[in-house]
Enzyme design. Sequence first.
Site, PDB file in Angstrom:
ATOM      1  N   HIS A  52       0.465  -1.214   0.142  1.00  0.00           N
ATOM      2  CA  HIS A  52      -0.463  -0.114   0.448  1.00  0.00           C
ATOM      3  C   HIS A  52       0.959   1.510   0.215  1.00  0.00           C
ATOM      4  O   HIS A  52       2.156   1.427   0.123  1.00  0.00           O
ATOM      5  CB  HIS A  52      -0.703  -0.099   1.025  1.00  0.00           C
ATOM      6  CG  HIS A  52      -0.305  -0.212   1.846  1.00  0.00           C
ATOM      7  ND1 HIS A  52       0.735   0.975   3.174  1.00  0.00           N
ATOM      8  CD2 HIS A  52      -0.343  -1.399   2.893  1.00  0.00           C
ATOM      9  CE1 HIS A  52       0.854   0.566   4.353  1.00  0.00           C
ATOM     10  NE2 HIS A  52       0.536  -0.960   4.630  1.00  0.00           N
TER      11      HIS A  52
HETATM   12  P1  TYD Z   1      -1.504  -2.607   7.643  1.00  0.00           P
HETATM   13  O1  TYD Z   1      -1.280  -0.697   7.835  1.00  0.00           O
HETATM   14  O2  TYD Z   1      -2.560  -3.209   6.139  1.00  0.00           O
HETATM   15  O3  TYD Z   1      -0.626  -3.609   7.662  1.00  0.00           O
HETATM   16  P2  TYD Z   1       1.018  -3.709   6.944  1.00  0.00           P
HETATM   17  O4  TYD Z   1       0.502  -2.878   5.953  1.00  0.00           O
HETATM   18  O5  TYD Z   1       1.772  -4.103   7.516  1.00  0.00           O
HETATM   19  O6  TYD Z   1       0.746  -4.979   5.712  1.00  0.00           O
HETATM   20  O7  TYD Z   1      -2.783  -2.923   9.040  1.00  0.00           O
HETATM   21  C1  TYD Z   1      -3.323  -4.326   9.114  1.00  0.00           C
HETATM   22  C2  TYD Z   1      -4.295  -3.949   9.990  1.00  0.00           C
HETATM   23  O8  TYD Z   1      -3.827  -3.481  10.444  1.00  0.00           O
HETATM   24  C3  TYD Z   1      -5.219  -3.547   8.678  1.00  0.00           C
HETATM   25  O9  TYD Z   1      -6.595  -3.584   9.448  1.00  0.00           O
HETATM   26  C4  TYD Z   1      -5.674  -1.433   9.402  1.00  0.00           C
HETATM   27  C5  TYD Z   1      -5.085  -1.735  11.194  1.00  0.00           C
HETATM   28  N1  TYD Z   1      -4.383  -0.910  12.057  1.00  0.00           N
HETATM   29  C6  TYD Z   1      -4.940  -0.287  13.057  1.00  0.00           C
HETATM   30  O10 TYD Z   1      -5.533  -1.188  12.975  1.00  0.00           O
HETATM   31  N2  TYD Z   1      -4.140   1.170  13.330  1.00  0.00           N
HETATM   32  C7  TYD Z   1      -2.463   0.944  12.887  1.00  0.00           C
HETATM   33  O11 TYD Z   1      -1.724   1.882  13.814  1.00  0.00           O
HETATM   34  C8  TYD Z   1      -1.746   0.583  11.320  1.00  0.00           C
HETATM   35  C9  TYD Z   1      -1.051   0.200  10.970  1.00  0.00           C
HETATM   36  C10 TYD Z   1      -2.997  -0.904  11.232  1.00  0.00           C
END
Ligand code: TYD
Length: 136
Positions: A52
């Site tokens: 992302h």
């Molecule tokens: P995501 O940012 O997609 O993780 P990565 O980039 O490490 O693969 O986040 C994973 C999940 O966690 C998504 O459902 C959103 C949630 N999340 C929060 O609720 N708070 C946060 O601060 C972060 C970073 C993610």
Amino acid sequence: MPLDDCRVIELPKMSDPRGNLSFVESDSQVPFAIQRVYYVYDVPGGTDRGGHAHKNLHQLIIAMSGSFDITLDDGKDKKKFHLARSYYGLYICPMIWRTMDNFSSGSVLMVLASTKYAEDDYYRNYDAFMNARLVK
Ligand code: TYD
């Protein structure tokens, strides 16, 4: 290009026979004020994370333990970084697509972020990210 703004920042390291100490302060070691800290851990071998981009978020990513790779993509060029030491942080500016992989066993990825969590700050679709890049 925004990719040139992304860089590995060497953090202060207080070397000590009792154990080393590093620190990060808002607007000092990082070019933003820190509003949020989160961390990713217990990553199963072979897993990819990320996939992302963020519209406005600035981040510093630190390997607190173990190691992993981060690939950054500004829609034109890509750069791959290997993080393995907790006195280095990778600064990622807004509008950069990132993926993380090659997590070592027991690794911990910590992120210092410039804003609180907001799902509407994400591009989770690569084509939407590319379209937004072309507009900018
Ligand atoms: P995501 O940012 O997609 O993780 P990565 O980039 O490490 O693969 O986040 C994973 C999940 O966690 C998504 O459902 C959103 C949630 N999340 C929060 O609720 N708070 C946060 O601060 C972060 C970073 C993610």
